[in-house]
Each structure stands twice: as structure tokens, then as C-alpha cells.
Design a protein around this motif. Structure first.
Motif, PDB file in Angstrom:
ATOM      1  N   ALA A  48     -73.280  38.709  -8.782  1.00 54.14           N
ATOM      2  CA  ALA A  48     -72.572  38.021  -9.618  1.00 54.14           C
ATOM      3  C   ALA A  48     -71.265  37.881  -9.330  1.00 54.14           C
ATOM      4  N   ALA A  49     -70.827  38.953  -9.013  1.00 54.10           N
ATOM      5  CA  ALA A  49     -69.318  38.875  -8.400  1.00 54.10           C
ATOM      6  C   ALA A  49     -68.981  37.883  -7.358  1.00 54.10           C
ATOM      7  N   GLU A  50     -69.814  37.889  -6.117  1.00 53.86           N
ATOM      8  CA  GLU A  50     -69.772  36.618  -5.289  1.00 53.86           C
ATOM      9  C   GLU A  50     -70.025  35.423  -5.970  1.00 53.86           C
ATOM     10  N   ASP A  51     -70.910  35.392  -6.777  1.00 55.60           N
ATOM     11  CA  ASP A  51     -71.102  33.769  -7.303  1.00 55.60           C
ATOM     12  C   ASP A  51     -69.882  33.466  -7.976  1.00 55.60           C
ATOM     13  N   VAL A  52     -69.000  34.490  -8.608  1.00 56.92           N
ATOM     14  CA  VAL A  52     -67.805  34.199  -9.367  1.00 56.92           C
ATOM     15  C   VAL A  52     -66.848  33.668  -8.550  1.00 56.92           C
ATOM     16  N   VAL A  53     -66.655  34.504  -7.638  1.00 57.28           N
ATOM     17  CA  VAL A  53     -65.522  34.204  -6.265  1.00 57.28           C
ATOM     18  C   VAL A  53     -65.796  32.905  -5.803  1.00 57.28           C
ATOM     19  N   GLN A  54     -67.085  32.445  -5.473  1.00 56.15           N
ATOM     20  CA  GLN A  54     -67.315  31.170  -4.703  1.00 56.15           C
ATOM     21  C   GLN A  54     -66.843  30.119  -5.511  1.00 56.15           C
ATOM     22  N   GLU A  55     -67.375  30.263  -6.983  1.00 55.79           N
ATOM     23  CA  GLU A  55     -66.978  29.154  -8.072  1.00 55.79           C
ATOM     24  C   GLU A  55     -65.434  29.044  -8.192  1.00 55.79           C
ATOM     25  N   SER A  56     -64.842  30.234  -8.019  1.00 59.09           N
ATOM     26  CA  SER A  56     -63.446  30.370  -8.271  1.00 59.09           C
ATOM     27  C   SER A  56     -62.792  29.714  -7.213  1.00 59.09           C
ATOM     28  N   LEU A  57     -63.353  29.633  -6.031  1.00 60.04           N
ATOM     29  CA  LEU A  57     -62.523  29.265  -4.778  1.00 60.04           C
ATOM     30  C   LEU A  57     -62.827  27.461  -4.836  1.00 60.04           C
ATOM     31  N   LEU A  58     -63.865  27.285  -5.174  1.00 63.78           N
ATOM     32  CA  LEU A  58     -64.107  25.548  -5.413  1.00 63.78           C
ATOM     33  C   LEU A  58     -63.164  25.137  -6.524  1.00 63.78           C
ATOM     34  N   GLN A  59     -62.993  25.882  -7.561  1.00 61.10           N
ATOM     35  CA  GLN A  59     -62.223  25.502  -8.706  1.00 61.10           C
ATOM     36  C   GLN A  59     -60.608  25.362  -7.985  1.00 61.10           C
ATOM     37  N   LEU A  60     -60.220  26.374  -7.265  1.00 62.81           N
ATOM     38  CA  LEU A  60     -58.861  26.694  -6.711  1.00 62.81           C
ATOM     39  C   LEU A  60     -58.688  25.189  -5.582  1.00 62.81           C
ATOM     40  N   PHE A  61     -59.575  25.045  -4.956  1.00 61.66           N
ATOM     41  CA  PHE A  61     -59.464  23.832  -4.041  1.00 61.66           C
ATOM     42  C   PHE A  61     -59.145  22.612  -4.795  1.00 61.66           C
ATOM     43  N   ARG A  62     -60.256  22.202  -5.890  1.00 58.08           N
ATOM     44  CA  ARG A  62     -59.930  21.133  -6.644  1.00 58.08           C
ATOM     45  C   ARG A  62     -58.311  21.013  -7.154  1.00 58.08           C
ATOM     46  N   HIS A  63     -57.978  22.033  -7.473  1.00 54.08           N
ATOM     47  CA  HIS A  63     -56.764  21.987  -8.300  1.00 54.08           C
ATOM     48  C   HIS A  63     -55.436  22.411  -7.549  1.00 54.08           C
ATOM     49  N   ILE A  64     -55.639  22.617  -6.247  1.00 53.91           N
ATOM     50  CA  ILE A  64     -54.457  23.235  -5.471  1.00 53.91           C
ATOM     51  C   ILE A  64     -53.486  22.100  -5.355  1.00 53.91           C
ATOM     52  N   GLY A  65     -53.661  21.137  -5.535  1.00 57.68           N
ATOM     53  CA  GLY A  65     -52.608  19.981  -5.317  1.00 57.68           C
ATOM     54  C   GLY A  65     -51.612  19.785  -6.867  1.00 57.68           C
ATOM     55  N   ARG A  66     -52.380  20.532  -7.827  1.00 60.82           N
ATOM     56  CA  ARG A  66     -51.713  20.510  -9.162  1.00 60.82           C
ATOM     57  C   ARG A  66     -50.735  21.769  -9.439  1.00 60.82           C
ATOM     58  N   LEU A  67     -50.913  22.756  -8.329  1.00 60.99           N
ATOM     59  CA  LEU A  67     -49.992  24.134  -8.527  1.00 60.99           C
ATOM     60  C   LEU A  67     -48.633  23.657  -8.346  1.00 60.99           C
ATOM     61  N   GLU A 190     -67.505  19.888 -12.501  1.00 62.77           N
ATOM     62  CA  GLU A 190     -67.785  21.112 -13.219  1.00 62.77           C
ATOM     63  C   GLU A 190     -69.153  21.035 -13.873  1.00 62.77           C
ATOM     64  N   ALA A 191     -69.522  19.949 -14.228  1.00 59.87           N
ATOM     65  CA  ALA A 191     -70.600  19.807 -15.020  1.00 59.87           C
ATOM     66  C   ALA A 191     -71.718  20.204 -13.883  1.00 59.87           C
ATOM     67  N   ARG A 192     -71.682  19.578 -12.670  1.00 62.35           N
ATOM     68  CA  ARG A 192     -72.575  19.977 -11.765  1.00 62.35           C
ATOM     69  C   ARG A 192     -72.685  21.450 -11.420  1.00 62.35           C
ATOM     70  N   LEU A 193     -71.731  21.890 -11.165  1.00 62.77           N
ATOM     71  CA  LEU A 193     -71.392  23.179 -10.760  1.00 62.77           C
ATOM     72  C   LEU A 193     -72.056  23.969 -11.655  1.00 62.77           C
ATOM     73  N   SER A 194     -71.785  23.811 -12.838  1.00 52.65           N
ATOM     74  CA  SER A 194     -72.567  24.761 -14.247  1.00 52.65           C
ATOM     75  C   SER A 194     -74.207  24.671 -14.182  1.00 52.65           C
ATOM     76  N   ALA A 195     -74.422  23.304 -13.907  1.00 53.82           N
ATOM     77  CA  ALA A 195     -75.935  23.199 -13.888  1.00 53.82           C
ATOM     78  C   ALA A 195     -76.668  23.972 -12.541  1.00 53.82           C
ATOM     79  N   ASP A 196     -76.048  23.712 -11.428  1.00 53.00           N
ATOM     80  CA  ASP A 196     -76.317  24.635 -10.214  1.00 53.00           C
ATOM     81  C   ASP A 196     -76.334  25.925 -10.423  1.00 53.00           C
ATOM     82  N   ALA A 197     -75.224  26.711 -11.013  1.00 51.99           N
ATOM     83  CA  ALA A 197     -75.219  27.986 -11.385  1.00 51.99           C
ATOM     84  C   ALA A 197     -76.377  28.503 -12.226  1.00 51.99           C
ATOM     85  N   ARG A 198     -76.622  27.779 -13.286  1.00 49.08           N
ATOM     86  CA  ARG A 198     -77.774  28.092 -14.085  1.00 49.08           C
ATOM     87  C   ARG A 198     -79.087  28.145 -13.362  1.00 49.08           C
TER      88      ARG A 198
END
Length: 545
Positions: A48-67, A190-198
Motif C-alpha cells: 500500500a505504501a508503494e502504491d501511495v508513493v507511485q501515485e504521489s510521484l505522478l501527482q508531483l510530475f503533473r504539478h511541478i511546473g506550478r511549484l 486524476e479520475a483515471r488514476l483513482s479508477a485504476d487504483a481501485r
């Protein structure tokens, strides 16, 4: 984040924002162990922790230009991981699971050269590149050029304009369009990632609390009460009526408006407070996201919404939402991960499919709000007594200073009466439709107040019967509420919906002003009688407890 480490991160963020894959991979390698440790403090096992990290990394990439402040990378990462881990924890199987593999303890991280060789890091980098290409493909050529130069390369509008031969205004227009399209892309992703994670967790891909409009209560002008009744029914409260919900929320005893007497007045209250009071007085505990004035403007908000709504629907609870089809309250009654859409119902439509990423974001001014009954409260709790409902009713009738403002500045109780009486007397109502709508809403509300008080002495819906010595005061309150309801109903007939009446004619407007003055006086007398009933009841209530 200071010193050489901080400077290196800032440089990597800049290069990763410009699309350099090597910089992205090194950035992941530098922080993945910390992210895994943070996740491991919340979720129950390593996978579960690995899944959390992978999804967090994807979110980081999508938003890195807005940091905006690269030096704040670590606090930002920690917040992303925490939010993702909490959403993971909410799934029932993770709550039941025990730790199956130890997670890394505090200590020095592995060398970057070793960590960067992990296949999972390379996979995350490839997925991030794929997502970027997919999002940029949504843009037109000019929008893509402007977005790349401003969002990724960090150029100013003037520098971007010089490179592309565009005016500053054209650059701002293209960037605004690009941001809107990229935001849609982030939400869709985000919707796709949520559905894939479920799906990876073997969670259901379809769920519903009710099929279409089956078993739905009749509609009402006050659509929040209508939606709360339907949602409470899905939580097993089939014995309550619409009048009970109107009373439990305080809506049957309230009168509020905006200073401009606009048509939004009947909805200009604190939605969160109404549902909190309503669930509590009906013997339920509730969950709420958003509120009046809130907006769904971050993908992580959508992720939270997706997870919590689906959990509620899996338990058979319909979710109250604002703006499912129109500017009113409705219900999400199901979901479909295959199509990535909600199934929604309101007073005008049933079974409408709305994409996950669109509900709450349909228009720029769409407000984000949802609530649902989470669990049944203790049977013997004070919240199930009629007493707090009577106390709330007296407060709402007067329009206390604590009577909430919600979507706009509001006035309530006797002050609201004064505004409308003066407007009718002086024939300065600019919107006949607003006048008709206010009158119809209030006629409905006071009608439900009377219906509720007629049944109140038995206490059948709220757990305790009214003591005998308090019943005369309750009957007195009912008499005044009936008079108020009659006055509102007569006024509503003068200016009927949908077209209203002639608010410039002295006869109807003068009559309406007199009727509202009568209703205002009746409300004050009813409030006094309710206060007396509550005062007489308190000693008995304390003895029972």
C-alpha cells in the motif's frame, strides 16, 4: 531545504520543469525513500505504501511546473504523500490489514546512483513523460508553445511574446486557454488514476445507493431538505418525513434574504451548518466536503471526493451534491468506474451520467459541496431529542446574530421581514421573479413548520415525548405558526410562480406588505412560545438523563 542539498533540488526542479527526463529521475531517486517512510507511518503494509508513493510521484510530475517556491519541495511532497496515504487507508481492506512487511526505518537514504537504477523509478519517469505528452496534446499549437515557454521554461509574458512574435495580450489569452485545458486534463487523469487504483485493490467498479428515482420523495422548493430526506432514507431512516427534515435543519423556521432581495436569497445560508444540524437531530452523523463559496479547483480535492463518495455509495448511502444538473441540490446515487462517471438525480432529471472530473466544475462559478450520512448516532443521545430542535426553531424565527451568512451577505428573521415589507410598501422590487420565489419558498417552509409541530407532542420521530406541562406552550407555538403559514400562502398567491405578478401595482404590493407584517408578528409570538416550552422541558430532560 537549505545548503547544497536544497540548491541541488532547486536546480533539478527547474530542469525537470523544462522536460529533462534525467533531472526528473534524479529528483525521484533523492526523495523516494523519504516518501516511502512517510507513507509507511499511515498505511498498514508495504505494498500500500508503494502504491501511495507511485501515485504521489505522478501527482508531483503533473504539478511541478506550478511549484512557486522550489525551496518548499519537501513540505509539499510530505503533504501529497499524507493525503494519498489517508485516502488509501480509507479503503476497508486496508483498515483490516496488518503489516505484512516492515517499512524502512529512519536513517540515511541509499545513494542516488543505487536508487535511480530501480525499475519502478524508471517506470514512474516513463509514465510521467507519457502523461505530459498526453496533456500537451490537448492544446493547440500556439497554446502549446506559450505553455512550454511560460509554465515549463519559466519565461515572462514579455519574453514569451518576443520569442513567438505575439503581443502580451495574446500571450495571456493563449496561456489562460492552455491552463483551462491542462486543468481539465489533470482532473481527467486524476479520475483515471483513482479508477485504476481501485481496480488494483479489487474494489467494485460499479455501485449505487438507489436505482434512478425509485423510492424518491416528492420534490420541494428547498432542494437541500428534499435531498437530505432521500439520503437519510438510504441510511435506514425510512420513518421520517420531509417536514421532519425541514425542522431538523431549522429550515422550516428560518427566513433569510440578501440585502438586494435577489433570487439567491433562499440559498444564501451556511449549507454546512444546516446539514450538520440536520444529521445530528435526525440521529445520524454526517460527512461533508466543500461548502458555499468553495470550489473544486485542485485535482487532489477530486481524489478525496472520488474515494469518499464511492465508499459511501458502496455502503448504500446517496450523496447530496450541489449543481448536479441545475443550480440546486441533488443526489449522486451511483458510480461507474468503467465510464468514469457519477449517476445523479435531482428534481428535474433522474439517472443522469456526469463525468467524475466535471461534477463541481461545470462552470467557473460552480460551488463545490457534498454531504452524506456516515453512521447512526447513539440512540439515547441528546441529538435525537425534540428539545434541541425546538431551541433551534426559536432561534431561527428571531434571526439571531449567529444565524449564518453563506454564499453572500445575508439578513435573517425580523430584519429580513423589514426589508421585504419596506420593498412591497415602496413598490421598489426590481425582480418580480425573486419576490415570487421568496414567497413560494417561505409558504412551503412555514407549512412544514406547522405540520411538524402538529406531530411534535408525541416525539415519535425524535426519541422522546414532550412533558405534559410543556405541551400547552407547544400548542400556542403551533397556533402562531399556522397564522404565519396562512399569511405566507396568501402572499404567494398574489405573486405566483413562474411569472410572478405586477410588483408595481399598489393593491397587491400593499396587501403583501400587510401579510408579511402579520407573519413577522406571528413568528415572534411562536418563538416566545417555543422558548417557554423548551424552558419547561429542561428539568424533565435533565432528570431523564
Amino acid at each position: 531545504m537549505t545548503g547544497k542539498t536544497g540548491c541541488r533540488d532547486i536546480e533539478l526542479i527547474r530542469r525537470a520543469g523544462q522536460g529533462e527526463a534525467d533531472a526528473w529521475h534524479e529528483l525521484i531517486a533523492r526523495h523516494r525513500a523519504d516518501m516511502l517512510r512517510w507513507a509507511g507511518r499511515i498505511v498498514p503494509h508495504r505494498q500500500a505504501a508503494e502504491d501511495v508513493v507511485q501515485e504521489s510521484l505522478l501527482q508531483l510530475f503533473r504539478h511541478i511546473g506550478r511549484l512557486e517556491d522550489p525551496s518548499r519541495l519537501l513540505p509539499w511532497l510530505r503533504k501529497i504523500v499524507r493525503n494519498r496515504a489517508l485516502m488509501e487507508l480509507r479503503s476497508s481492506e486496508n483498515r483490516r490489514a496488518a503489516r505484512s512487511e516492515p517499512l524502512p526505518e529512519e536513517g540515511p537514504a541509499q545513494p542516488a546512483a543505487v536508487r535511480s537504477a530501480e525499475p519502478s523509478l524508471m517506470a514512474a519517469g516513463r509514465e510521467a513523460v507519457r502523461q505530459t505528452e498526453h496533456l500537451l496534446a490537448r492544446l493547440g499549437e500556439r497554446e502549446r508553445q506559450v505553455a512550454s515557454l511560460q509554465l515549463l521554461a519559466g519565461l515572462s509574458a514579455e519574453e514569451t511574446g518576443r520569442r513567438l512574435g505575439l503581443s502580451r495580450g495574446a500571450v495571456h489569452t493563449a496561456l489562460a486557454r492552455a491552463r483551462a485545458k491542462l486543468a481539465d486534463g489533470w482532473f481527467d487523469e486524476e479520475a483515471r488514476l483513482s479508477a485504476d487504483a481501485r481496480r488494483r485493490r479489487n474494489r467494485p467498479s460499479y455501485g449505487h445507493a438507489m436505482e434512478g428515482s425509485a423510492g424518491m420523495p416528492g420534490g420541494a422548493y428547498d432542494t437541500l431538505c428534499w435531498a437530505m430526506l432521500a439520503s437519510a432514507w438510504t441510511a435506514g431512516k425510512r420513518g421520517i418525513s420531509l417536514s421532519d427534515v425541514f425542522a431538523a435543519t431549522g429550515h422550516s423556521f428560518r427566513f433569510q434574504t440578501t440585502p438586494d432581495l435577489g433570487i439567491s436569497g433562499p440559498y444564501a445560508y451556511d449549507w454546512r451548518r444546516s446539514v450538520r444540524d440536520g444529521w445530528s437531530h435526525l440521529g445520524l452523523s454526517g460527512r461533508t466536503l466543500g461548502g458555499p463559496g468553495a470550489s473544486l479547483d485542485r485535482p487532489e480535492q477530486l481524489a478525496e471526493q472520488l474515494e469518499q463518495w464511492k465508499e459511501a455509495l458502496d455502503r448504500g448511502r446517496a450523496v447530496i451534491v450541489w449543481g448536479a444538473g441545475n443550480a440546486e441540490f441533488g443526489l449522486v446515487t451511483g458510480y461507474d468506474d468503467t465510464l468514469r462517471c457519477w449517476i445523479a438525480t435531482d428534481t428535474t432529471m433522474s439517472g443522469k451520467r456526469i463525468p467524475y472530473a466535471r461534477l463541481g466544475r461545470g462552470r467557473r462559478d460552480t460551488e463545490w459541496f457534498s454531504s452524506w450520512p456516515a453512521a447512526e448516532a447513539d440512540v439515547g443521545s441528546r441529538s435525537e431529542s425534540l428539545l434541541p430542535v425546538l431551541e433551534l426553531a426559536a432561534s431561527r424565527l428571531r434571526g439571531s446574530p449567529g444565524d449564518p451568512a453563506g454564499q453572500a451577505e445575508t439578513v435573517s428573521g425580523q430584519q429580513a421581514y423589514r426589508l421585504w415589507i419596506e420593498a412591497f410598501e415602496q413598490r421598489r422590487i426590481s425582480s418580480p421573479l425573486s419576490a415570487s420565489y421568496h414567497l413560494a419558498v417561505m409558504a412551503e417552509a412555514r407549512g412544514h413548520a406547522a405540520a411538524f409541530l402538529e406531530r411534535a407532542p408525541s416525539g415519535a420521530r425524535f426519541g422522546r415525548t414532550v412533558p405534559r406541562n410543556a405541551r400547552p406552550a407547544l400548542q400556542e407555538a403551533l397556533r402562531h405558526i399556522r397564522a404565519s403559514a396562512q399569511a405566507w400562502q396568501e402572499a404567494a398567491r398574489l405573486f405566483p410562480l413562474p411569472f410572478g405578478g405586477d410588483t408595481s401595482a399598489p393593491g397587491p404590493t400593499g396587501h403583501a406588505a400587510r401579510l408579511l407584517a402579520r407573519a413577522a408578528a406571528s413568528d415572534l409570538q411562536a418563538a416566545d412560545a417555543l422558548d417557554e416550552a423548551a424552558w419547561l422541558w429542561h428539568p424533565f430532560f435533565s432528570a431523564e438523563r
